[in-house]
Motif scaffolding. Structure first.
Motif, mmCIF file in Angstrom:
data_model
loop_
_atom_site.group_PDB
_atom_site.id
_atom_site.type_symbol
_atom_site.label_atom_id
_atom_site.label_comp_id
_atom_site.label_asym_id
_atom_site.label_seq_id
_atom_site.Cartn_x
_atom_site.Cartn_y
_atom_site.Cartn_z
ATOM 1 N N LYS A 22 -5.439 8.529 7.580
ATOM 2 C CA LYS A 22 -6.863 8.703 7.316
ATOM 3 C C LYS A 22 -7.190 8.719 5.831
ATOM 4 C CE LYS A 22 -7.843 11.027 11.629
ATOM 5 N NZ LYS A 22 -8.217 12.264 12.316
ATOM 6 N N THR A 23 -6.196 8.998 4.979
ATOM 7 C CA THR A 23 -6.435 9.024 3.542
ATOM 8 C C THR A 23 -6.359 7.627 2.919
ATOM 9 O OG1 THR A 23 -4.098 9.419 3.054
ATOM 10 C CG2 THR A 23 -5.507 11.359 3.366
ATOM 11 N N LYS A 24 -5.848 6.655 3.671
ATOM 12 C CA LYS A 24 -5.712 5.295 3.153
ATOM 13 C C LYS A 24 -7.014 4.515 3.305
ATOM 14 C CE LYS A 24 -0.772 4.769 3.901
ATOM 15 N NZ LYS A 24 0.257 3.884 4.451
ATOM 16 N N THR A 25 -7.177 3.503 2.466
ATOM 17 C CA THR A 25 -8.342 2.633 2.554
ATOM 18 C C THR A 25 -8.131 1.623 3.683
ATOM 19 O OG1 THR A 25 -7.455 0.985 1.030
ATOM 20 C CG2 THR A 25 -8.701 2.829 0.057
ATOM 21 N N PRO A 26 -9.217 1.028 4.185
ATOM 22 C CA PRO A 26 -9.054 0.011 5.234
ATOM 23 C C PRO A 26 -8.159 -1.160 4.811
ATOM 24 C CG PRO A 26 -11.309 0.743 5.173
ATOM 25 C CD PRO A 26 -10.624 1.376 3.996
ATOM 26 N N ASP A 27 -8.222 -1.556 3.543
ATOM 27 C CA ASP A 27 -7.360 -2.646 3.082
ATOM 28 C C ASP A 27 -5.888 -2.258 3.138
ATOM 29 O OD1 ASP A 27 -9.436 -4.409 2.615
ATOM 30 O OD2 ASP A 27 -9.687 -3.775 0.527
ATOM 31 N N GLN A 28 -5.575 -1.031 2.748
ATOM 32 C CA GLN A 28 -4.193 -0.554 2.824
ATOM 33 C C GLN A 28 -3.730 -0.490 4.275
ATOM 34 O OE1 GLN A 28 -4.767 3.158 0.780
ATOM 35 N NE2 GLN A 28 -3.780 2.410 -1.096
ATOM 36 N N LEU A 29 -4.620 -0.060 5.151
ATOM 37 C CA LEU A 29 -4.284 0.014 6.567
ATOM 38 C C LEU A 29 -4.027 -1.371 7.146
ATOM 39 C CD1 LEU A 29 -6.814 2.731 7.738
ATOM 40 C CD2 LEU A 29 -4.333 2.964 7.585
ATOM 41 N N ARG A 30 -4.847 -2.338 6.752
ATOM 42 C CA ARG A 30 -4.645 -3.710 7.251
ATOM 43 C C ARG A 30 -3.321 -4.277 6.757
ATOM 44 N NH1 ARG A 30 -9.998 -4.124 5.570
ATOM 45 N NH2 ARG A 30 -11.414 -3.682 7.274
ATOM 46 N N ASP A 31 -2.955 -3.984 5.499
ATOM 47 C CA ASP A 31 -1.669 -4.440 4.974
ATOM 48 C C ASP A 31 -0.512 -3.827 5.755
ATOM 49 O OD1 ASP A 31 -2.988 -5.947 3.057
ATOM 50 O OD2 ASP A 31 -2.714 -4.464 1.459
ATOM 51 N N SER A 32 -0.619 -2.539 6.061
ATOM 52 C CA SER A 32 0.411 -1.865 6.852
ATOM 53 C C SER A 32 0.485 -2.456 8.254
ATOM 54 C CB SER A 32 0.114 -0.372 6.957
ATOM 55 O OG SER A 32 0.139 0.231 5.696
ATOM 56 N N LEU A 33 -0.667 -2.769 8.815
ATOM 57 C CA LEU A 33 -0.724 -3.353 10.152
ATOM 58 C C LEU A 33 -0.029 -4.711 10.183
ATOM 59 C CD1 LEU A 33 -1.859 -2.952 13.011
ATOM 60 C CD2 LEU A 33 -3.928 -4.097 12.245
ATOM 61 N N ILE A 34 -0.268 -5.519 9.186
ATOM 62 C CA ILE A 34 0.371 -6.834 9.110
ATOM 63 C C ILE A 34 1.884 -6.683 9.018
ATOM 64 C CG2 ILE A 34 0.677 -8.868 7.634
ATOM 65 C CD1 ILE A 34 -2.359 -8.619 7.000
ATOM 66 N N ALA A 35 2.338 -5.752 8.174
ATOM 67 C CA ALA A 35 3.781 -5.532 8.017
ATOM 68 C C ALA A 35 4.410 -5.048 9.326
ATOM 69 C CB ALA A 35 4.034 -4.528 6.906
ATOM 70 N N LEU A 36 3.727 -4.163 10.027
ATOM 71 C CA LEU A 36 4.259 -3.656 11.291
ATOM 72 C C LEU A 36 4.284 -4.739 12.365
ATOM 73 C CD1 LEU A 36 2.704 -0.101 11.467
ATOM 74 C CD2 LEU A 36 5.124 -0.667 11.354
ATOM 75 N N LYS A 37 3.278 -5.592 12.388
ATOM 76 C CA LYS A 37 3.267 -6.671 13.378
ATOM 77 C C LYS A 37 4.390 -7.669 13.110
ATOM 78 C CE LYS A 37 -1.364 -6.407 15.187
ATOM 79 N NZ LYS A 37 -2.523 -7.163 15.633
ATOM 80 N N LYS A 38 4.685 -7.920 11.834
ATOM 81 C CA LYS A 38 5.813 -8.789 11.497
ATOM 82 C C LYS A 38 7.123 -8.150 11.938
ATOM 83 C CE LYS A 38 3.767 -11.201 7.579
ATOM 84 N NZ LYS A 38 3.806 -11.429 6.125
ATOM 85 N N GLU A 39 7.241 -6.839 11.707
ATOM 86 C CA GLU A 39 8.445 -6.136 12.131
ATOM 87 C C GLU A 39 8.590 -6.162 13.647
ATOM 88 O OE1 GLU A 39 10.694 -1.820 11.752
ATOM 89 O OE2 GLU A 39 8.757 -2.108 10.757
ATOM 90 N N ALA A 40 7.485 -5.995 14.365
ATOM 91 C CA ALA A 40 7.528 -6.036 15.828
ATOM 92 C C ALA A 40 7.988 -7.412 16.309
ATOM 93 C CB ALA A 40 6.149 -5.702 16.401
ATOM 94 N N PHE A 41 7.507 -8.463 15.663
ATOM 95 C CA PHE A 41 7.934 -9.818 16.027
ATOM 96 C C PHE A 41 9.431 -9.969 15.805
ATOM 97 C CE2 PHE A 41 9.024 -14.095 14.635
ATOM 98 C CZ PHE A 41 8.672 -14.822 15.763
ATOM 99 N N ASN A 42 9.906 -9.512 14.652
ATOM 100 C CA ASN A 42 11.337 -9.623 14.359
ATOM 101 C C ASN A 42 12.178 -8.817 15.339
ATOM 102 O OD1 ASN A 42 10.986 -11.347 12.171
ATOM 103 N ND2 ASN A 42 10.730 -9.664 10.736
ATOM 104 N N LEU A 43 11.692 -7.649 15.733
ATOM 105 C CA LEU A 43 12.425 -6.844 16.711
ATOM 106 C C LEU A 43 12.473 -7.532 18.072
ATOM 107 C CD1 LEU A 43 11.120 -3.286 15.788
ATOM 108 C CD2 LEU A 43 13.434 -4.174 15.447
ATOM 109 N N ARG A 44 11.358 -8.146 18.483
ATOM 110 C CA ARG A 44 11.343 -8.881 19.755
ATOM 111 C C ARG A 44 12.315 -10.058 19.706
ATOM 112 N NH1 ARG A 44 5.761 -8.352 19.248
ATOM 113 N NH2 ARG A 44 5.555 -10.579 18.816
ATOM 114 N N PHE A 45 12.357 -10.722 18.550
ATOM 115 C CA PHE A 45 13.256 -11.858 18.384
ATOM 116 C C PHE A 45 14.708 -11.390 18.462
ATOM 117 C CE2 PHE A 45 13.569 -16.247 17.265
ATOM 118 C CZ PHE A 45 14.799 -16.369 16.642
ATOM 119 N N GLN A 46 15.015 -10.270 17.814
ATOM 120 C CA GLN A 46 16.375 -9.730 17.870
ATOM 121 C C GLN A 46 16.756 -9.340 19.296
ATOM 122 O OE1 GLN A 46 16.767 -6.474 15.140
ATOM 123 N NE2 GLN A 46 16.302 -7.730 13.343
ATOM 124 N N GLN A 47 15.794 -8.776 20.019
ATOM 125 C CA GLN A 47 16.074 -8.387 21.403
ATOM 126 C C GLN A 47 16.363 -9.612 22.259
ATOM 127 O OE1 GLN A 47 12.885 -6.590 23.634
ATOM 128 N NE2 GLN A 47 14.317 -5.324 24.785
#
Length: 83
Positions: A22-47
């Motif tokens: 909640k202390t982060k700005t929307p832009d920071q949150l969107r950047d974190s979201l993009i990074a997490l979605k990339k990580e989720a894709f990589n984890l699915r690929f590894q699985q």
């Protein structure tokens, strides 16, 4: 029982608590979201290839994505009310 602001996972990555997000700005949150979605894709690929060692990380990434999206939606609703 009070929750900690961050929790360590087995590989040393931290999960985001809603109060921290909640202390982060929307832009920071969107950047974190993009990074997490990339990580989720990589984890699915590894699985899919049988290389995934820490299956619990998939669950924590999904939950972190949900937390970030919830906070983004809350901020958008607050902005709409303020206008």
């Amino acid at each position: 029982m009070a929750k900690k602001a961050t929790a360590k996972t087995s590989k040393g990555a931290t999960t985001n608590a809603a109060s921290e997000l909640k202390t982060k700005t929307p832009d920071q949150l969107r950047d974190s979201l993009i990074a997490l979605k990339k990580e989720a894709f990589n984890l699915r690929f590894q699985q899919a290839t049988g290389q995934l060692e820490n299956t619990a990380r998939m669950r924590s990434v999904r939950r972190d994505v949900a937390r970030i999206m919830t906070v983004l939606n809350q901020k958008a609703a607050e902005a709409a009310i303020a206008n």
